[in-house]
Write an enzyme that holds these catalytic residues in place. Structure first.
Site, PDB file in Angstrom:
ATOM      1  N   GLY A 151       0.782  -1.237   0.076  1.00 29.83           N
ATOM      2  CA  GLY A 151       0.077   0.167  -0.112  1.00 29.83           C
ATOM      3  C   GLY A 151       0.777   1.207  -0.025  1.00 29.83           C
ATOM      4  N   LYS A 157      -2.230  -0.005   5.819  1.00 32.60           N
ATOM      5  CA  LYS A 157      -1.741  -1.273   5.505  1.00 32.60           C
ATOM      6  C   LYS A 157      -1.174  -1.936   6.657  1.00 32.60           C
ATOM      7  CE  LYS A 157       2.666   0.572   3.868  1.00 32.60           C
ATOM      8  NZ  LYS A 157       2.436   1.850   3.864  1.00 32.60           N
ATOM      9  N   HIS A 193       1.930   3.317  16.782  1.00 33.55           N
ATOM     10  CA  HIS A 193       1.978   2.095  16.451  1.00 33.55           C
ATOM     11  C   HIS A 193       1.936   1.124  17.490  1.00 33.55           C
ATOM     12  CE1 HIS A 193       2.656   1.480  11.923  1.00 33.55           C
ATOM     13  NE2 HIS A 193       2.665   2.569  12.045  1.00 33.55           N
TER      14      HIS A 193
END
Length: 314
Positions: A151, A157, A193
């Site tokens: 992506g 992604k 993340h």
């Protein structure tokens, strides 16, 4: 243990009354409605079964002796007593699929446990998307099995990779990017993340992907191939002579082919970006495109993620 779902949705049903979101409108246009959660076990309604409350839900014992764990509502994550094993779990997988992974890691959910999604609602785009996700969560694939997710920047992604492995009991997250250092923007990305990942996942910050893939046996998430390649080019001095990094790429592909793990790797689709203005930038683009092609050729699955939506590649 026979579980009859008489309704699977959250309290207002799906679509929710007067809600104008795309998810609810999509179901309304199709004439589809999911009624609020209600179920029976072995022919007896949940309300008629012996119940023990636990944090976030309750346990019930079916007339045939089967033992089930039930989430109390959307967002609830029922916590079983230590050492408990269930024949069935009825969970809010729309909101907390990673909770299923935690129950598996604790031994409360086994290969023989029925897994049922309840309290579904417009947190999901559609029933078909629920079915797609349930295929990952209720029937996690053992290794060896490889998935390459491609992506552009901010395509979703990484979130898709995490979603696919959310219900696994043990996941090794391999971060191939550099440490944040003094770059606040990069530090913010790394922190986002980390917050999104389940707390019990293990993390390895390394560029030795061949070593990780050669020794791993469980589930591995690699994020991502592009940052690994940039580090490999640094280490081999390949920015001026791209051929120097090719043996490293050969090692990675060989380890990818030979791994015993269930691996999901994220990479940038270079065809979606501008043509780099510098020779080193063009060399990186060409090498990453080559890496993507070689890894995809050795993968059971490959998919392209665009605007958070997933297109499986044949």
């Amino acid at each position: 243990m026979d579980i009859e779902l008489r309704g699977a949705a959250a309290a207002q049903g799906w679509p929710a009354p007067a809600c104008r979101c795309a998810s609810c409108n999509r179901l309304r246009a199709a004439g589809v409605r999911y009624e609020p959660f209600d179920a029976a076990i072995d022919g007896v309604a949940l309300d008629g079964l012996p119940r023990t409350d636990v944090p976030g839900g309750y346990e019930v014992r079916g007339p045939g002796g089967g033992f089930a764990l039930v989430a109390s509502g959307p967002g609830a994550e029922p916590e079983p007593p230590p050492g408990t094993e269930y024949e069935a779990v009825l969970l809010d997988l729309a909101g907390s699929p990673e909770h299923l992974g935690r129950l598996r890691s604790a031994g409360a959910v086994t290969d023989g446990t029925q897994v049922v999604a309840v309290h579904v609602d417009h947190r999901l785009p559609s029933p078909s998307e629920l079915e797609r996700r349930l295929a990952f969560w209720t029937r996690p694939r053992p290794g060896p099995f490889r998935t390459l997710l491609l992506g552009g920047g901010r395509s979703g992604k990484s979130a898709e990779a995490e979603l696919r492995l959310a219900a696994y009991p043990d996941v090794l997250y391999v971060a191939t990017g550099p440490a944040p250092g003094d770059d606040p923007e990069w530090a913010e990305r790394v922190a986002a993340h980390r917050l999104r990942r389940p707390a019990w996942w293990r993390t390895a910050e390394t560029t030795d992907l061949p070593g990780v893939l050669g020794s791993a046996t469980g589930a591995v998430l690699v994020d991502g191939v592009g940052t690994w390649l940039a580090a490999a080019m640094d280490e081999t001095g390949a920015w001026d002579d791209p051929s120097r990094v090719l043996p490293r790429l050969d090692d990675l592909v060989s380890a990818w082919r030979g791994t015993a793990a269930r691996v999901v790797a994220v990479s940038d689709e270079v065809g979606l970006s501008l043509v780099p203005a510098t020779p080193s930038g063009r060399a990186f683009r060409d090498l990453l495109g080559l890496a993507n092609q070689r890894l995809a050729a050795e993968s059971e699955e490959a998919a392209l993620v665009v605007a958070g939506r997933v297109a499986e590649l044949g």
